[in-house]
Design a protein around this motif. Sequence first.
Motif, short mmCIF file in Angstrom:
data_model
loop_
_atom_site.label_atom_id
_atom_site.label_comp_id
_atom_site.label_asym_id
_atom_site.label_seq_id
_atom_site.Cartn_x
_atom_site.Cartn_y
_atom_site.Cartn_z
N ASP A 1 0.90 -1.18 -0.07
CA ASP A 1 -0.14 -0.05 -0.03
C ASP A 1 0.93 1.24 -0.01
O ASP A 1 0.25 2.25 0.00
N LYS A 2 2.32 1.13 0.13
CA LYS A 2 3.08 2.18 0.09
C LYS A 2 2.69 3.22 1.22
O LYS A 2 2.58 4.50 1.29
N LYS A 3 2.35 2.68 2.48
CA LYS A 3 1.87 3.60 3.51
C LYS A 3 2.85 3.07 4.81
O LYS A 3 3.07 2.17 5.09
N ALA A 4 3.05 4.31 5.62
CA ALA A 4 4.12 4.23 6.64
C ALA A 4 3.34 4.61 7.85
O ALA A 4 2.68 5.71 7.96
N GLN A 5 3.30 4.05 8.87
CA GLN A 5 3.05 4.74 10.26
C GLN A 5 3.98 4.89 11.29
O GLN A 5 4.91 3.94 11.60
N LEU A 6 4.18 6.23 11.95
CA LEU A 6 5.22 6.32 12.87
C LEU A 6 4.48 6.58 14.08
O LEU A 6 3.64 7.55 14.29
N THR A 7 5.09 6.03 15.37
CA THR A 7 4.19 6.19 16.69
C THR A 7 5.35 6.38 17.55
O THR A 7 6.72 6.41 17.34
N GLY A 8 5.07 6.69 18.56
CA GLY A 8 5.79 7.22 19.86
C GLY A 8 6.72 8.48 19.77
O GLY A 8 7.62 8.28 18.97
N GLN A 9 6.06 9.51 19.97
CA GLN A 9 6.70 10.80 19.88
C GLN A 9 7.13 11.07 18.36
O GLN A 9 8.05 11.42 17.83
N ALA A 10 5.85 10.94 17.53
CA ALA A 10 6.18 11.30 15.92
C ALA A 10 6.35 12.87 15.89
O ALA A 10 5.70 13.52 16.55
N ARG A 11 7.14 13.07 14.89
CA ARG A 11 7.49 14.64 14.60
C ARG A 11 7.94 14.72 13.19
O ARG A 11 8.22 13.89 12.34
N VAL A 12 7.22 15.96 12.85
CA VAL A 12 7.45 16.53 11.37
C VAL A 12 8.25 17.70 11.69
O VAL A 12 7.87 18.63 12.24
N GLU A 13 9.44 17.92 10.51
CA GLU A 13 10.10 19.21 10.46
C GLU A 13 10.26 19.73 9.10
O GLU A 13 10.07 18.68 8.28
N GLY A 14 9.99 20.93 8.75
CA GLY A 14 10.02 21.33 7.53
C GLY A 14 10.42 22.87 7.31
O GLY A 14 11.26 23.29 8.19
N LYS A 15 10.30 23.31 6.36
CA LYS A 15 10.73 24.54 5.65
C LYS A 15 10.39 25.83 6.88
O LYS A 15 9.26 25.59 7.30
N ASP A 16 10.83 26.93 6.89
CA ASP A 16 10.66 28.07 7.49
C ASP A 16 10.25 27.67 9.09
O ASP A 16 9.23 28.23 9.62
N GLY A 17 10.84 26.73 9.66
CA GLY A 17 10.75 26.46 11.07
C GLY A 17 9.31 25.65 11.37
O GLY A 17 8.99 25.93 12.49
N PHE A 18 8.62 25.05 10.30
CA PHE A 18 7.71 24.44 10.50
C PHE A 18 7.87 23.11 11.22
O PHE A 18 8.71 22.52 10.93
N GLN A 19 7.11 22.89 12.65
CA GLN A 19 7.21 21.49 13.31
C GLN A 19 5.99 21.17 13.87
O GLN A 19 4.87 22.00 13.79
N LEU A 20 5.65 19.79 13.94
CA LEU A 20 4.47 19.22 14.29
C LEU A 20 4.84 17.79 15.06
O LEU A 20 5.68 17.18 14.64
N THR A 21 4.11 17.61 16.04
CA THR A 21 4.11 16.47 17.11
C THR A 21 2.92 15.98 17.22
O THR A 21 1.91 16.65 17.30
N ALA A 22 2.82 14.56 17.36
CA ALA A 22 1.59 14.03 17.55
C ALA A 22 2.03 12.41 18.35
O ALA A 22 3.25 11.98 17.82
N PRO A 23 0.99 11.82 18.85
CA PRO A 23 1.71 10.43 19.28
C PRO A 23 1.82 9.40 18.07
O PRO A 23 2.46 8.52 18.14
N SER A 24 1.21 9.71 16.97
CA SER A 24 1.29 8.63 15.93
C SER A 24 0.85 9.78 14.62
O SER A 24 0.26 10.72 14.51
N LEU A 25 1.71 9.27 13.58
CA LEU A 25 1.43 9.94 12.10
C LEU A 25 1.54 8.92 11.15
O LEU A 25 2.04 7.92 11.06
N SER A 26 0.70 9.14 10.19
CA SER A 26 0.60 8.04 9.05
C SER A 26 0.78 8.69 7.65
O SER A 26 0.36 9.96 7.46
N PHE A 27 1.52 8.01 6.89
CA PHE A 27 2.30 8.69 5.49
C PHE A 27 1.47 7.63 4.38
O PHE A 27 1.81 6.62 4.42
N ASP A 28 0.74 8.29 3.35
CA ASP A 28 0.27 7.53 2.41
C ASP A 28 1.06 8.07 1.12
O ASP A 28 0.86 9.29 0.64
N GLY A 29 1.89 7.41 0.54
CA GLY A 29 2.83 7.71 -0.64
C GLY A 29 1.92 8.03 -1.98
O GLY A 29 2.28 8.85 -2.57
#
Length: 605
Positions: free
Chosen positions: A125-153
Amino acid sequence: MTSSGAYRVNLRPLRLISALRVVIAALLVAFGVLLFLSFGKKEEGAVRIHLAQPPSADEQVVDLSEKFAIVGTKGGREAFRLQADQVTGLVGEKKILQGVHLEVFSENGDRLALSGDTGQFDMSDKKAQLTGQARVEGKDGFQLTAPSLSFDGDRDMIFTPDEIAFQSRGLSGTGKGLNYLIVEKTLKIPSAVQVTVFPAKPGEPQTTITSSEMTLSLSGNDVVFNGTVQLFRGGESFAGDYLQLVMDETHRNPVSVKAYGQVKATVLSGKEAAPAMLVTDSLFATFGPNGGGLEKVEALGNCRLESSGMEGSGERLLAEVPEDRIALRGDPVVVDSRSRIAAQEIDLHPSARGLEARGDVKTSFQGKAAGGQGASPAYFSGQEPIFFQSRSLSVDDGGEMARFSGSVRGWQGDDSIQAEEIVLRFGDRSMKAYRNVLCRFVAQEDSAATSPLTASPPTLIVASAMEYTEAEGIVHFRDSVKLTRENSTLLSDRMHASLTDPQKGRRRIRQVLAEGHARFSHLTNSGAADRLTYFPEQELAELQQDAGLAEVADLTSGRTIKGKTLKFDLKGNRVLTESSDGGRTWITLNPKDKETPGLEPKIGH
């Protein structure tokens, strides 16, 4: 039919129909072939998975499960790269991972870095799930945290149903649930949104927003909120079903606010920052540059305003906040504790507690409550409503002065006043009128019990100007004053009309003092004196002369009576004279008229 009698058949329509059938059949066959060839074929943009080599070629690998890395491509470009410190298990096509790091690349080369303590990846399915202090970092200081994150390619999306926290270029917030569209760089939070916009300079107010939903464009400067939205910035606020906040490039200073659906707003108007509460169907507001306050608010549809004890309504509203001006248009009406104002245009000044009304201005003042004071300082009775009509009206001095201008008319029942300008002062309870003043007094004592046939005649007073103070209870007229009552006319330079007690209902003229070249006429009689006191209900006039003698004359007979003080009984057509020793004598001006009334010619005025 030919000459031989045989019939000929035209075959051209049949040939056309046959050719059309062949074309349709060919199209159907071609469509079927294309459908067969495309069955099971994925679009060219589908993600393809490639197993990556271990990070270091000379590293000795003890167990292949210790390292995991894949690369996903889409349309010939690298779409994402996933690495894990360890593969801890397999469930079908899903790999259970630990120490997960995921990089997602957009078409323009922007990069998002995701990480989690644990996770899993589905190869099919080309899907990933991140758990346990999931975190996202991007351009211009963008940051996001959650207990879990899912990625659909395949869909280029990051999502989660969990509570999240984020920050980006001066913004920070929380919410429940997330849909992040990677291609559009759009962050959507579907529930429990709370956002804070931090100011660029210390001391400036920060902006806080709560809503049910939020859509944030990381590449743009606007944020859209839906569902029970509330925005607070210092003492100013906005609320509605939909709200769009546009910020500057730093995402720290608001530029504009657009709101729809049951909109409520609080505006701080003028230098005194007087709060004005607004309710409307839609609203558009702009802020000053570099973190400045509100500059302009435009509202449309069922506008209602409340500020400084005033309530206004209209179809449209324009607030120029620094200038302390709120313009109501579209059948505007303003109501306060003492009056109601309707006009074609009304401009409010909440900080100064004033207003200007223009175009067919209609004003009504309430009658006083029991034991209270009348709403209007006009000389009319305060126990009943009072009405004014004019071309314009201005309220100044903190609401303590009302100036009516342009063909002004005020009335209470049949009593009325007309002038080019009337000024009411509520502090000292005074009233002034200027230019072409005309006052009409009709009320009489116990008017309810009086039949129309015996009703008291109206008293009209014309002057250039008029003044009245409630504490004194006297109306002062000046400059070419003329009083008319039935068959009597009184002229003088000045007149002072004493009114009855306001507690006894509508005001009546108790007496009139005329000064300066006082003259009167009644039927065929006339008189002149320095001062003349007129008692309309008793139909009695008293003439006084300082130098010389006052006089009363019968114009028909030419008979004249003179004296220092003369009392003229208008009803009895007689004069009371006083001698130097105090003796009093009634003298009938025209005995013939008394014996045979109605024979003398009457003079109407």
